[in-house]
Design a protein around this motif. Structure first.
Motif, short mmCIF file in Angstrom:
data_model
loop_
_atom_site.label_atom_id
_atom_site.label_comp_id
_atom_site.label_asym_id
_atom_site.label_seq_id
_atom_site.Cartn_x
_atom_site.Cartn_y
_atom_site.Cartn_z
N PRO A 1 0.83 -1.21 0.00
CA PRO A 1 0.00 0.00 0.00
C PRO A 1 0.86 1.26 0.00
N GLY A 2 0.56 2.15 -0.94
CA GLY A 2 1.29 3.41 -1.06
C GLY A 2 2.63 3.28 -1.77
N GLY A 3 3.01 2.08 -2.19
CA GLY A 3 4.30 1.86 -2.83
C GLY A 3 4.30 2.25 -4.29
N SER A 4 5.48 2.55 -4.80
CA SER A 4 5.66 2.83 -6.22
C SER A 4 7.04 2.35 -6.63
N VAL A 5 7.18 2.07 -7.91
CA VAL A 5 8.45 1.58 -8.47
C VAL A 5 8.75 2.41 -9.70
N ALA A 6 10.01 2.74 -9.88
CA ALA A 6 10.45 3.48 -11.06
C ALA A 6 11.36 2.58 -11.89
N ALA A 7 11.52 2.92 -13.15
CA ALA A 7 12.39 2.14 -14.04
C ALA A 7 13.79 2.03 -13.48
N GLY A 8 14.30 3.08 -12.89
CA GLY A 8 15.63 3.06 -12.30
C GLY A 8 15.76 2.04 -11.17
N ASP A 9 14.68 1.90 -10.37
CA ASP A 9 14.68 0.90 -9.30
C ASP A 9 14.84 -0.50 -9.87
#
Length: 133
Positions: free
Chosen positions: A51-59
């Protein structure tokens, strides 16, 4: 572009990729599966976020950078829900039935030229799907 990493879907290296992805704080659960079209396969990894998490391409690129070349998933995408079995393992058939993920800000493909994940766009998705025909 060539989309052939799916032969690694059941390898120990792919299982290691799942462990690596789940080490990203935002990732709650991940599963890799093959999507076949026109006799070729693409390795797709679905991730469910906390919940509330996000992921970016760099991650993704950073987390998977230590894996041997050719063993990272071709596509990684965020899913809202994963259907689980009675033993709490993700069921692959609903994910496979969806085919290649739709282009979105929560879907990335592995760029073979840079070995980095980039946002899956409509044009890249069309190229992936077209490469399979």
């Amino acid at each position: 572009m060539q989309w052939l990493n799916a032969h690694h879907v059941h390898s120990p290296i792919t299982r290691h990729a799942l462990v690596v992805l789940e080490s990203i704080d935002a990732v709650d659960l991940s599963v890799t599966y093959a999507v076949e079209t026109g006799g070729q396969q693409v390795a797709v990894t679905a991730v469910a976020l906390r919940p509330g998490g996000s992921v970016a391409a760099g991650d993704l690129s950073e987390a998977l950078s230590d894996l041997p070349v050719g063993t990272s998933p071709d596509i990684v995408h965020v899913v809202q829900d994963m259907t689980l079995s009675a033993s709490y393992r993700p069921l692959l058939s609903p994910l496979r039935a969806d085919g290649i993920p739709k282009a979105s800000r929560n879907a990335w493909y592995l760029d073979a030229d840079t070995n980095k994940y980039k946002r899956l766009t409509v044009a890249v998705r069309a190229e992936i799907v077209g490469a399979k025909r």
